[in-house]
Write a protein that holds these residues in place. Structure first.
Motif, PDB file in Angstrom:
ATOM      1  N   PHE A 276       0.940  -1.215   0.100  1.00 54.00           N
ATOM      2  CA  PHE A 276       0.163   0.019  -0.077  1.00 54.00           C
ATOM      3  C   PHE A 276       0.648   1.381   0.223  1.00 54.00           C
ATOM      4  O   PHE A 276       0.647   2.370  -0.692  1.00 54.00           O
ATOM      5  N   VAL A 277       1.713   1.196   0.791  1.00 53.80           N
ATOM      6  CA  VAL A 277       2.822   2.429   0.815  1.00 53.80           C
ATOM      7  C   VAL A 277       3.496   2.867  -0.609  1.00 53.80           C
ATOM      8  O   VAL A 277       3.780   3.919  -0.820  1.00 53.80           O
ATOM      9  N   GLN A 278       3.586   1.643  -1.150  1.00 50.48           N
ATOM     10  CA  GLN A 278       4.259   1.985  -2.691  1.00 50.48           C
ATOM     11  C   GLN A 278       3.205   2.573  -3.692  1.00 50.48           C
ATOM     12  O   GLN A 278       3.732   3.228  -4.750  1.00 50.48           O
ATOM     13  N   LEU A 279       1.674   2.322  -3.196  1.00 47.92           N
ATOM     14  CA  LEU A 279       0.885   3.112  -4.076  1.00 47.92           C
ATOM     15  C   LEU A 279       0.323   4.406  -3.415  1.00 47.92           C
ATOM     16  O   LEU A 279      -0.515   4.872  -4.118  1.00 47.92           O
ATOM     17  N   GLY A 280       0.914   4.871  -2.378  1.00 46.50           N
ATOM     18  CA  GLY A 280       0.760   6.080  -1.894  1.00 46.50           C
ATOM     19  C   GLY A 280      -0.649   5.909  -1.194  1.00 46.50           C
ATOM     20  O   GLY A 280      -1.358   7.107  -1.031  1.00 46.50           O
ATOM     21  N   VAL A 281      -1.084   5.045  -0.608  1.00 44.84           N
ATOM     22  CA  VAL A 281      -2.359   4.922   0.291  1.00 44.84           C
ATOM     23  C   VAL A 281      -2.264   4.047   1.379  1.00 44.84           C
ATOM     24  O   VAL A 281      -1.144   3.377   1.665  1.00 44.84           O
TER      25      VAL A 281
ATOM     26  N   VAL B 261      -9.391   7.417   1.748  1.00 49.28           N
ATOM     27  CA  VAL B 261     -10.219   8.341   1.108  1.00 49.28           C
ATOM     28  C   VAL B 261      -9.391   9.493   1.006  1.00 49.28           C
ATOM     29  O   VAL B 261      -9.199  10.278  -0.057  1.00 49.28           O
ATOM     30  N   ARG B 262      -8.593   9.996   2.010  1.00 47.47           N
ATOM     31  CA  ARG B 262      -7.866  11.046   2.219  1.00 47.47           C
ATOM     32  C   ARG B 262      -6.708  10.988   1.302  1.00 47.47           C
ATOM     33  O   ARG B 262      -6.272  12.024   0.330  1.00 47.47           O
ATOM     34  N   LEU B 263      -5.901   9.934   1.360  1.00 44.62           N
ATOM     35  CA  LEU B 263      -4.796   9.938   0.614  1.00 44.62           C
ATOM     36  C   LEU B 263      -4.997   9.438  -1.019  1.00 44.62           C
ATOM     37  O   LEU B 263      -4.181   9.899  -1.594  1.00 44.62           O
ATOM     38  N   ALA B 264      -6.173   9.207  -1.221  1.00 46.23           N
ATOM     39  CA  ALA B 264      -6.490   9.029  -2.503  1.00 46.23           C
ATOM     40  C   ALA B 264      -6.548  10.473  -3.330  1.00 46.23           C
ATOM     41  O   ALA B 264      -6.463  10.455  -4.674  1.00 46.23           O
ATOM     42  N   ASN B 265      -6.701  11.586  -2.738  1.00 44.26           N
ATOM     43  CA  ASN B 265      -6.491  12.837  -3.332  1.00 44.26           C
ATOM     44  C   ASN B 265      -5.222  13.336  -3.507  1.00 44.26           C
ATOM     45  O   ASN B 265      -5.086  14.621  -4.012  1.00 44.26           O
ATOM     46  N   THR B 266      -4.178  12.661  -3.131  1.00 50.94           N
ATOM     47  CA  THR B 266      -2.713  13.031  -3.205  1.00 50.94           C
ATOM     48  C   THR B 266      -2.237  13.026  -4.650  1.00 50.94           C
ATOM     49  O   THR B 266      -2.233  11.888  -5.338  1.00 50.94           O
ATOM     50  N   ARG B 267      -1.278  13.520  -5.023  1.00 52.40           N
ATOM     51  CA  ARG B 267      -0.389  13.071  -6.243  1.00 52.40           C
ATOM     52  C   ARG B 267       0.695  11.885  -5.924  1.00 52.40           C
ATOM     53  O   ARG B 267       0.745  11.261  -7.022  1.00 52.40           O
ATOM     54  N   ASP B 268       1.076  11.952  -4.815  1.00 52.58           N
ATOM     55  CA  ASP B 268       1.767  10.661  -4.430  1.00 52.58           C
ATOM     56  C   ASP B 268       0.855   9.343  -4.775  1.00 52.58           C
ATOM     57  O   ASP B 268       1.560   8.239  -5.063  1.00 52.58           O
TER      58      ASP B 268
ATOM     59  N   GLY C 252       1.960   6.551  -7.548  1.00 52.83           N
ATOM     60  CA  GLY C 252       2.218   5.254  -7.113  1.00 52.83           C
ATOM     61  C   GLY C 252       1.188   4.010  -7.821  1.00 52.83           C
ATOM     62  O   GLY C 252       1.833   3.255  -8.262  1.00 52.83           O
ATOM     63  N   MET C 253       0.415   4.606  -8.207  1.00 56.42           N
ATOM     64  CA  MET C 253      -0.677   3.600  -9.173  1.00 56.42           C
ATOM     65  C   MET C 253       0.010   3.678 -10.514  1.00 56.42           C
ATOM     66  O   MET C 253      -0.053   2.406 -11.125  1.00 56.42           O
ATOM     67  N   LYS C 254       0.313   4.786 -11.012  1.00 54.17           N
ATOM     68  CA  LYS C 254       1.110   4.780 -12.202  1.00 54.17           C
ATOM     69  C   LYS C 254       2.423   3.819 -12.047  1.00 54.17           C
ATOM     70  O   LYS C 254       2.734   3.067 -13.192  1.00 54.17           O
TER      71      LYS C 254
END
Length: 261
Positions: free
Chosen positions: A135-140, A235-242, A246-248
């Motif tokens: 998850f932390v690699q996905l920024g979430v 939900v909060r972290l879903a709005n971040t550029r990170d 991470g998904m990309k």
């Protein structure tokens, strides 16, 4: 019992039922799959002949979590909050199942797939098994109750290592961590899981369910509040550029370049 195309349900013995995820080759999960699995388990809970369940999956992968191949997933999309909430409500239903479950984890269990692999009471693995909370690699933030169940299972420090690095844990290391209970050859994972479930099913069922309930006392209720917290953080972290990066990065199979934003 309702028949679902993504789940195969069959009796292995008089009292042991195999529930197999049928979404090869990666067995990606979504809300529909977890709800179907919860429906099946609730039906088996009402069946007195069923005394133990083996949770397995087709192919070489147990569950690769959510599908990020397209560069994103609606499970963590802030515009689809109800989707993630429904998923976690279904996950809680899995943990409220009263009968023992043995997981046949024949391959990778990644992200939410790790969360699914934590639902069983026992896990049978092989050298090809991989566990990762990426998850932390996905920024979430971790989801599916992992932030509660994993430390409870393997201890806080080992859970810290997995959750803060996203590191993949192989079968032998999983056995040392206590994340796995049996390490067997790849071709024996399912049969060993059925054998363990059969050993459980030979015991007095009311005593087994009562003892299991005591051992897991308060888990489902505590999990409910943890799922709510995990959901809010996702939900909060879903709005971040990170998170977008991470998904990309995961879809492109590369390391992420994060900027704390």
């Amino acid at each position: 019992m309702t028949v679902y195309k993504d789940l195969n349900v069959q009796w292995c013995t008089e009292h042991v039922v195999l529930v197999e995820i049928c979404r090869p080759p990666t067995n990606f999960f979504d809300v529909e799959l977890i709800e179907h699995l919860a429906d099946v388990l609730e039906n088996l809970e009402a069946n007195d002949l069923c005394r133990a369940v083996v949770l397995a999956a087709q192919g070489r992968v147990f569950c690769a979590g959510a599908d990020f191949s397209g560069g994103g997933s609606d499970l963590f999309d802030n515009n689809a909050e109800s989707n993630a909430l429904t998923l976690y409500q279904a996950a809680l239903r899995l943990y409220r199942f009263r009968k023992p479950i043995v997981g046949a984890i024949q391959g990778p269990a990644i992200g939410g797939g790790l969360g699914l692999a934590l639902v069983p009471d026992f896990r049978v693995v092989c050298n090809e098994t991989r566990f990762a909370a990426n998850f932390v690699q996905l920024g979430v933030h971790p989801g599916f109750g992992i932030s509660l169940v994993l430390p409870r299972l393997i201890g806080q420090q080992s859970a810290n290592l997995m959750l803060l690095t996203g590191r993949r844990i192989k079968g032998e290391e999983a056995l040392r961590f206590g994340l796995a209970d049996l390490l067997v050859d790849a071709g024996e994972v399912r049969s060993a899981a059925i054998e363990l479930a059969t050993e459980i099913a030979l015991c007095a069922p009311l005593a087994v369910e009562s003892t299991r309930s005591t051992l897991r006392h308060g888990l489902a209720d505590e999990l409910k509040s943890h799922l709510e917290h995990e959901f809010a953080e996702q939900v909060r972290l879903a709005n971040t550029r990170d998170h977008l990066e991470g998904m990309k990065a995961v879809s492109e199979r590369r390391a992420g370049v994060f900027h704390r934003s």
